[in-house]
Design a protein around this motif. Sequence first.
Motif, PDB file in Angstrom:
ATOM      1  N   VAL A 176       0.855  -1.182   0.000  1.00 62.34           N
ATOM      2  CA  VAL A 176       0.000   0.000   0.000  1.00 62.34           C
ATOM      3  C   VAL A 176       0.896   1.237   0.000  1.00 62.34           C
ATOM      4  O   VAL A 176       2.058   1.178   0.393  1.00 62.34           O
ATOM      5  CB  VAL A 176      -0.952   0.050   1.215  1.00 62.34           C
ATOM      6  CG1 VAL A 176      -1.968  -1.051   1.164  1.00 62.34           C
ATOM      7  CG2 VAL A 176      -0.180   0.019   2.508  1.00 62.34           C
ATOM      8  N   VAL A 177       0.334   2.348  -0.465  1.00 60.76           N
ATOM      9  CA  VAL A 177       1.039   3.629  -0.453  1.00 60.76           C
ATOM     10  C   VAL A 177       0.229   4.557   0.437  1.00 60.76           C
ATOM     11  O   VAL A 177      -0.972   4.730   0.244  1.00 60.76           O
ATOM     12  CB  VAL A 177       1.160   4.212  -1.877  1.00 60.76           C
ATOM     13  CG1 VAL A 177       1.803   5.585  -1.833  1.00 60.76           C
ATOM     14  CG2 VAL A 177       1.960   3.269  -2.752  1.00 60.76           C
ATOM     15  N   ARG A 178       0.889   5.141   1.446  1.00 63.56           N
ATOM     16  CA  ARG A 178       0.211   6.002   2.411  1.00 63.56           C
ATOM     17  C   ARG A 178       0.980   7.304   2.593  1.00 63.56           C
ATOM     18  O   ARG A 178       2.198   7.348   2.429  1.00 63.56           O
ATOM     19  CB  ARG A 178       0.125   5.319   3.774  1.00 63.56           C
ATOM     20  CG  ARG A 178      -0.738   4.104   3.796  1.00 63.56           C
ATOM     21  CD  ARG A 178      -2.196   4.511   3.938  1.00 63.56           C
ATOM     22  NE  ARG A 178      -3.043   3.357   4.016  1.00 63.56           N
ATOM     23  CZ  ARG A 178      -3.863   2.976   3.058  1.00 63.56           C
ATOM     24  NH1 ARG A 178      -3.922   3.651   1.946  1.00 63.56           N
ATOM     25  NH2 ARG A 178      -4.617   1.928   3.196  1.00 63.56           N
ATOM     26  N   ASP A 179       0.245   8.354   2.974  1.00 63.06           N
ATOM     27  CA  ASP A 179       0.869   9.615   3.359  1.00 63.06           C
ATOM     28  C   ASP A 179       1.498   9.457   4.734  1.00 63.06           C
ATOM     29  O   ASP A 179       0.930   8.789   5.606  1.00 63.06           O
ATOM     30  CB  ASP A 179      -0.171  10.742   3.412  1.00 63.06           C
ATOM     31  CG  ASP A 179      -0.666  11.117   2.024  1.00 63.06           C
ATOM     32  OD1 ASP A 179       0.147  11.098   1.086  1.00 63.06           O
ATOM     33  OD2 ASP A 179      -1.855  11.420   1.893  1.00 63.06           O
ATOM     34  N   VAL A 180       2.639  10.101   4.946  1.00 67.10           N
ATOM     35  CA  VAL A 180       3.322  10.023   6.230  1.00 67.10           C
ATOM     36  C   VAL A 180       2.573  10.881   7.243  1.00 67.10           C
ATOM     37  O   VAL A 180       2.230  12.024   6.971  1.00 67.10           O
ATOM     38  CB  VAL A 180       4.781  10.505   6.095  1.00 67.10           C
ATOM     39  CG1 VAL A 180       5.463  10.495   7.444  1.00 67.10           C
ATOM     40  CG2 VAL A 180       5.529   9.645   5.109  1.00 67.10           C
TER      41      VAL A 180
END
Length: 87
Positions: free
Chosen positions: A58-62
């Motif tokens: 998955v790709v998530r905002d920090v």
Amino acid sequence: MPRTFVWHPGKGPRKTPKLDLPEGGKVRIKQVRSGIGHSWRMRQTLEAIGLKHHQDEVVRDVSPSLAGQIKRVRHLVEVSPMSEEDK
């Protein structure tokens, strides 16, 4: 009767690489180990991050909350910052 169970916050593996998350931007999180055999709390944390199965990405905002979730399951996931080319 004395307490026989003591809850240790942040208890996990003794040796793991230091978590170096960027200040902002996005990170790619890949599950490299299964949640089977780990506590219900770790399995729910993986689900909250958005990982459904082994080898899922998955790709998530920090964010600070994401950093805390990753810290709890740091031995089950692999985190890499996304470069401008990957976006």
